[in-house]
Design a protein around this motif. Structure first.
Motif, PDB file in Angstrom:
ATOM      1  N   LEU A  75      16.489  62.774  86.706  1.00 16.13           N
ATOM      2  CA  LEU A  75      15.596  61.616  86.532  1.00 16.13           C
ATOM      3  C   LEU A  75      15.945  60.838  85.263  1.00 16.13           C
ATOM      4  O   LEU A  75      15.947  59.596  85.260  1.00 16.13           O
ATOM      5  CB  LEU A  75      14.137  62.072  86.463  1.00 16.13           C
ATOM      6  N   ARG A 129      19.181  58.977  85.777  1.00 15.32           N
ATOM      7  CA  ARG A 129      18.953  57.855  86.694  1.00 15.32           C
ATOM      8  C   ARG A 129      18.281  56.685  85.957  1.00 15.32           C
ATOM      9  O   ARG A 129      18.633  55.526  86.147  1.00 15.32           O
ATOM     10  CB  ARG A 129      18.060  58.342  87.835  1.00 15.32           C
ATOM     11  N   ALA A 187       8.971  60.928  86.397  1.00 16.43           N
ATOM     12  CA  ALA A 187       9.447  59.644  86.941  1.00 16.43           C
ATOM     13  C   ALA A 187       8.530  58.521  86.467  1.00 16.43           C
ATOM     14  O   ALA A 187       8.993  57.429  86.085  1.00 16.43           O
ATOM     15  CB  ALA A 187       9.494  59.711  88.464  1.00 16.43           C
ATOM     16  N   ALA A 208      11.781  58.288  93.315  1.00 17.51           N
ATOM     17  CA  ALA A 208      12.693  58.842  92.303  1.00 17.51           C
ATOM     18  C   ALA A 208      12.498  60.352  92.194  1.00 17.51           C
ATOM     19  O   ALA A 208      13.462  61.121  92.105  1.00 17.51           O
ATOM     20  CB  ALA A 208      12.434  58.164  90.957  1.00 17.51           C
TER      21      ALA A 208
END
Ligand code: MEV
Length: 309
Positions: A71, A74, A110, A128
């Protein structure tokens, strides 16, 4: 900061991975995650351990902090962030016992990470979180992520997603077998059962699919006896696919007597049993389950959703 509740599965775990619906609800235990822009590494602090990752570094496959590292990486790439991130997790949810600790942690992280760079968006945080769990642990239906994201009581299937179910405040006794499990391993074991027993598994999926609308109607009508008997019928299906053992069955029996219905919740093969109660019997149910397990507690399910916890 992001926060998400624990969940229990009222009906349909495992079968939901194979296309049936499921009913889940959030309970009043939470995880809180803070995310900060700091340094030039990804630093994660949690009761599961600490990790520091330099640019481009990843954790080994199966590492418990894998979803959080995913996470963070990302968020860095999605929002074009140039520096490091620090993530700190504080959780009231015991890990590996079917209460959605991993999903709640991912949903909260997230949300916290998104909050550093953009406006809050629950659907985006859920997507996510689910991607992070699937990347780290493999097949997941999405049911746990939806329950931890939206709270309250939800009906979920992997095609049409989640729908809120309106009903009264529910009381559940939750008991821990004292044995942690790996959800991914139990999901693989059930897939083995499906491959070896195709016709029986198809019949069980049909049975669970039939229980969902009955249970939803029972919740909407405040019919605890109806909901409890759906839960007991679901338990028979979980027994058949081999995720309930002698210890869990004796916990279910201890819960069944004084409650409306009891069952394994989540992946099983260890983990927790839940029993449906009301205000009048919750104390007796918690006590009876406590004597048959490694510990039990009374949980509340607020059907109006997670913000009210
Ligand atoms: C675990 O809480 C629920 C399972 O059905 C797995 C999943 O739905 O991804 C066992």
């Amino acid at each position: 900061m992001g926060s998400a509740p624990a969940k229990v599965v009222l009906l349909g775990e495992h079968f939901v991975v194979h296309g049936t619906g499921a009913l889940l609800c959030a309970i009043n235990k939470r995880v809180r995650v803070t995310a900060d822009i700091r340094g030039d590494t990804i630093r994660i602090r949690s009761a599961l351990g600490d990790a520091v990752l330099g640019p481009g570094e990843a954790l080994p496959a199966g590492h418990p902090l894998g979803p959080l590292a995913h996470l963070a990486a990302r968020a860095i790439s999605r929002f074009g962030h140039k520096g490091g991130l620090e993530i700190a997790v504080e959780s009231e949810i015991p890990p590996g016992v079917g209460l959605g600790s991993s999903s709640a942690c991912c949903v909260a992280a997230a949300g916290a990470l998104r909050g550093l760079f953009a406006d809050p968006d629950r659907a985006d945080s859920m997507a996510a979180a689910l991607e992070a769990e699937r990347t780290a642990f493999g097949a997941a239906s999405g049911a746990d992520s939806a329950a931890c994201t939206y709270g309250g009581i939800i009906e979920y299937d992997s095609i049409s997603g989640h729908h809120t179910v309106e009903g009264p405040l529910l009381r559940l006794a939750v008991a821990d077998s004292g044995r942690a499990h790996s959800t991914a391993e139990v999901v693989r074991k059930v897939d083995g059962f499906r491959r070896d027993n195709g016709a029986e598994f198809a019949d069980l999926c049909k049975k669970v699919s039939g229980l969902i609308p009955r249970a939803r109607a029972a919740i909407e009508g405040g019919d605890l006896e109806g909901l409890g008997s759906c839960m007991s019928e679901n338990q028979e299906c979980l027994d058949r696919i081999g995720v309930s053992d002698g210890v869990l069955r004796s916990m279910v029996r201890a819960g069944d007597g004084p409650s409306y219905g009891a069952k394994v919740t989540g992946a099983g093969d260890g983990g927790c049993v839940i029993a449906l109660a009301d205000e009048e019997c919750i104390g007796r149910v918690v006590e009876s389950l406590g004597a048959a397990s490694e510990g039990s507690f009374a949980a509340s399910v607020d059907p109006s959703g997670l913000d009210t916890f």
